[in-house]
Write a protein that holds these residues in place. Structure first.
Motif, PDB file in Angstrom:
ATOM      1  N   HIS A 160      41.189 -60.549   5.201  1.00  0.00           N
ATOM      2  CA  HIS A 160      42.168 -61.661   5.002  1.00  0.00           C
ATOM      3  C   HIS A 160      43.653 -61.340   5.262  1.00  0.00           C
ATOM      4  O   HIS A 160      44.220 -62.161   6.018  1.00  0.00           O
ATOM      5  CB  HIS A 160      41.902 -62.168   3.398  1.00  0.00           C
ATOM      6  N   ASP A 161      43.968 -60.220   4.859  1.00  0.00           N
ATOM      7  CA  ASP A 161      45.284 -59.818   5.168  1.00  0.00           C
ATOM      8  C   ASP A 161      45.747 -59.734   6.764  1.00  0.00           C
ATOM      9  O   ASP A 161      46.532 -60.054   7.408  1.00  0.00           O
ATOM     10  CB  ASP A 161      45.863 -58.674   4.466  1.00  0.00           C
ATOM     11  N   GLU A 162      44.535 -58.920   7.380  1.00  0.00           N
ATOM     12  CA  GLU A 162      44.747 -58.781   8.875  1.00  0.00           C
ATOM     13  C   GLU A 162      44.593 -60.379   9.501  1.00  0.00           C
ATOM     14  O   GLU A 162      45.349 -60.448  10.479  1.00  0.00           O
ATOM     15  CB  GLU A 162      43.618 -58.012   9.441  1.00  0.00           C
ATOM     16  N   ILE A 163      43.904 -61.002   9.188  1.00  0.00           N
ATOM     17  CA  ILE A 163      43.864 -62.385   9.684  1.00  0.00           C
ATOM     18  C   ILE A 163      45.268 -63.284   9.455  1.00  0.00           C
ATOM     19  O   ILE A 163      45.612 -63.715  10.508  1.00  0.00           O
ATOM     20  CB  ILE A 163      42.584 -63.285   9.133  1.00  0.00           C
ATOM     21  N   PHE A 193      36.725 -64.508  -7.452  1.00  0.00           N
ATOM     22  CA  PHE A 193      36.788 -64.188  -5.988  1.00  0.00           C
ATOM     23  C   PHE A 193      36.398 -65.516  -5.261  1.00  0.00           C
ATOM     24  O   PHE A 193      36.858 -65.761  -4.135  1.00  0.00           O
ATOM     25  CB  PHE A 193      36.065 -63.154  -5.817  1.00  0.00           C
ATOM     26  N   ALA A 194      35.328 -66.193  -5.546  1.00  0.00           N
ATOM     27  CA  ALA A 194      34.800 -67.270  -4.893  1.00  0.00           C
ATOM     28  C   ALA A 194      35.871 -68.349  -4.488  1.00  0.00           C
ATOM     29  O   ALA A 194      35.801 -68.960  -3.642  1.00  0.00           O
ATOM     30  CB  ALA A 194      33.645 -67.728  -5.333  1.00  0.00           C
ATOM     31  N   ARG A 196      36.235 -63.453  13.282  1.00  0.00           N
ATOM     32  CA  ARG A 196      34.619 -63.354  13.588  1.00  0.00           C
ATOM     33  C   ARG A 196      34.070 -62.212  13.135  1.00  0.00           C
ATOM     34  O   ARG A 196      32.924 -62.225  12.422  1.00  0.00           O
ATOM     35  CB  ARG A 196      34.745 -63.350  14.977  1.00  0.00           C
ATOM     36  N   ASP A 197      34.808 -61.000  13.083  1.00  0.00           N
ATOM     37  CA  ASP A 197      34.186 -59.606  12.749  1.00  0.00           C
ATOM     38  C   ASP A 197      34.015 -59.844  11.047  1.00  0.00           C
ATOM     39  O   ASP A 197      33.128 -58.984  10.552  1.00  0.00           O
ATOM     40  CB  ASP A 197      35.138 -58.566  13.030  1.00  0.00           C
ATOM     41  N   HIS A 198      34.888 -60.439  10.332  1.00  0.00           N
ATOM     42  CA  HIS A 198      34.862 -60.644   8.971  1.00  0.00           C
ATOM     43  C   HIS A 198      33.633 -61.276   8.474  1.00  0.00           C
ATOM     44  O   HIS A 198      32.895 -60.981   7.695  1.00  0.00           O
ATOM     45  CB  HIS A 198      36.348 -61.342   8.592  1.00  0.00           C
ATOM     46  N   GLY A 212      33.780 -52.682  -3.899  1.00  0.00           N
ATOM     47  CA  GLY A 212      33.716 -52.062  -2.395  1.00  0.00           C
ATOM     48  C   GLY A 212      33.979 -53.126  -1.570  1.00  0.00           C
ATOM     49  O   GLY A 212      35.157 -53.312  -0.728  1.00  0.00           O
ATOM     50  N   ARG A 213      32.849 -53.916  -1.347  1.00  0.00           N
ATOM     51  CA  ARG A 213      33.049 -55.115  -0.207  1.00  0.00           C
ATOM     52  C   ARG A 213      34.016 -55.975  -0.649  1.00  0.00           C
ATOM     53  O   ARG A 213      34.760 -56.650   0.331  1.00  0.00           O
ATOM     54  CB  ARG A 213      31.915 -55.560  -0.090  1.00  0.00           C
ATOM     55  N   THR A 214      34.174 -56.328  -1.762  1.00  0.00           N
ATOM     56  CA  THR A 214      35.239 -57.250  -2.247  1.00  0.00           C
ATOM     57  C   THR A 214      36.672 -57.107  -1.655  1.00  0.00           C
ATOM     58  O   THR A 214      37.445 -57.882  -1.190  1.00  0.00           O
ATOM     59  CB  THR A 214      35.190 -57.845  -3.619  1.00  0.00           C
ATOM     60  N   VAL A 215      36.893 -55.655  -2.079  1.00  0.00           N
ATOM     61  CA  VAL A 215      38.208 -55.111  -1.820  1.00  0.00           C
ATOM     62  C   VAL A 215      38.479 -55.193  -0.174  1.00  0.00           C
ATOM     63  O   VAL A 215      39.698 -55.826   0.214  1.00  0.00           O
ATOM     64  CB  VAL A 215      38.601 -53.927  -2.249  1.00  0.00           C
ATOM     65  N   TYR A 216      37.581 -54.875   0.558  1.00  0.00           N
ATOM     66  CA  TYR A 216      37.712 -54.581   1.903  1.00  0.00           C
ATOM     67  C   TYR A 216      37.813 -56.128   2.517  1.00  0.00           C
ATOM     68  O   TYR A 216      38.462 -56.287   3.603  1.00  0.00           O
ATOM     69  CB  TYR A 216      36.429 -54.151   2.538  1.00  0.00           C
ATOM     70  N   SER A 217      36.909 -56.969   2.037  1.00  0.00           N
ATOM     71  CA  SER A 217      36.914 -58.261   2.269  1.00  0.00           C
ATOM     72  C   SER A 217      38.441 -59.167   2.448  1.00  0.00           C
ATOM     73  O   SER A 217      38.590 -59.640   3.315  1.00  0.00           O
ATOM     74  CB  SER A 217      35.887 -59.341   1.573  1.00  0.00           C
ATOM     75  N   PHE A 218      39.130 -58.675   1.088  1.00  0.00           N
ATOM     76  CA  PHE A 218      40.458 -59.343   1.095  1.00  0.00           C
ATOM     77  C   PHE A 218      41.396 -58.799   1.973  1.00  0.00           C
ATOM     78  O   PHE A 218      42.319 -59.327   2.288  1.00  0.00           O
ATOM     79  CB  PHE A 218      40.665 -59.569  -0.253  1.00  0.00           C
TER      80      PHE A 218
END
Length: 257
Positions: free
Chosen positions: A203-206, A152-153, A223-225, A194-200
Motif C-alpha cells: 500500500h505504501d508503494e502504491i 485490517f479488513a 496489479r501485483d498486489h 507475515g502477509r498482512t505486514v507485506y500487504s500494507f
C-alpha cells in the motif's frame, strides 16, 4: 455424483466457533447483526476446511449452533450463495461447493487489472488535495497498526475505496467494486501473519507512485498486489485439497513377508 445428499455430512453443530468479524456500522437492526455474524462464521468454517465440500448447511442445525431464529440464518445462507462458496439446489438444500481454483485465478487476474487501472487513473486524475488526503489516510493506517489496531479488513477497504474515488470514473469503480465484493470471502485469507505486514507495505508503494504521478508504477504495483493475494488464496486451497485427499485416500496394504 454417486453419493446421496441424504448421506452427506451436515454442518457440525459442535464445531468450534471462529472469531467473528464485526463491522463498525451503527444503528443496525438485530437481525442484520446476527446475519453478519453467522455469515462470517460460516465463511471461515468453509475456507478453513472445517466444513468440507459436499457438507449440508441445514437451517435447523445452524439455528441450534448459534442459538438464533431462522431469519438471520436464511439471510446468511442467501449471501453465501452469492459468493460461490455454496450451491443451492431445489429440494436438496444448501451444500458447500467445491472451490474452482481455475475460476478463482481468472477472477483475481481480472480484479488485478481493474484495480491496477484505478490506481493508474488516480495517479493522473487525483488533485493535489486528493493526493494529500490519500497520504493522510495511509499514515493514519500506519499509526493505527502501530497502536495495536487489528481491524485490517476495514483499513484495507478504506484504502481501496480511496483509490476508486481518485480514479474519477464511476463506471470503472463500480465494476471493480463488484469483483472485489465477489472475492471478499477469499481475500480475507490475506490477513495472516507475515502477509498482512507485506500487504500494507505494498500500500505504501502504491501511495508513493500515485503521489508522484507515476501512472505505470501505480498500475504495476497495484496489479501485483492483487495478484499476490490471489496466489496466496489459490495456494491455500491447493494445500487444503491435498490434505483432504490424503485423509480420504485408503492406505495400501503391505505385502506379507
Amino acid at each position: 455424483m454417486g453419493t446421496s445428499l441424504r448421506n452427506a455430512p451436515s454442518f457440525r453443530e459442535s464445531s468450534s466457533v471462529y472469531p467473528l468479524i464485526y463491522f463498525m456500522v451503527f444503528k443496525r437492526c438485530t437481525a442484520v447483526t446476527l446475519s453478519d455474524e453467522v455469515f462470517q462464521a460460516l465463511v471461515k468454517a468453509i475456507l478453513s476446511g472445517e466444513v468440507e465440500p459436499g457438507a449440508r448447511l441445514d437451517e435447523p442445525s445452524i439455528c441450534r449452533k448459534f442459538g438464533v431464529s431462522r431469519t438471520p440464518i436464511r439471510e446468511a445462507l442467501r449471501r453465501l450463495s452469492g459468493t460461490g462458496l455454496v450451491e443451492v439446489t431445489p429440494r436438496k438444500g444448501v451444500t458447500v461447493a467445491r472451490i474452482d481454483v481455475e475460476q478463482l485465478n481468472n477472477m483475481f487476474e481480472a480484479l488485478g487489472e481493474f484495480e491496477g487501472l484505478c490506481a493508474k487513473l488516480s495517479a493522473v486524475r487525483m488533485s493535489a488535495l486528493d493526493k494529500k488526503r490519500l497520504d493522510v489516510l495511509n499514515k493514519h493506517r500506519q499509526k493505527r497498526i502501530a497502536d495495536g489496531d487489528t481491524d485490517f479488513a476495514t483499513m484495507n477497504n478504506e484504502f481501496h475505496e480511496a483509490i476508486y474515488f481518485g480514479a474519477h470514473n464511476p463506471s470503472i469503480a463500480s465494476v471493480t467494486r463488484s469483483f472485489r465484493q465477489r472475492l471478499a470471502p477469499f481475500r480475507a485469507l490475506q490477513f495472516v501473519p507475515g502477509r498482512t505486514v507485506y500487504s500494507f507495505h505494498e500500500h505504501d508503494e502504491i501511495v508513493r507512485a500515485i503521489i508522484s504521478s507515476d501512472a505505470e508504477r501505480a498500475y504495476d504495483v497495484m496489479r501485483d498486489h492483487v495478484i499476490g493475494t490471489g496466489l496466496q488464496v489459490i495456494e491455500h486451497f491447493s494445500r487444503n485439497g491435498e490434505a483432504a485427499a490424503s485423509r480420504k485416500r485408503p492406505r495400501r496394504r503391505q505385502k506379507a513377508g
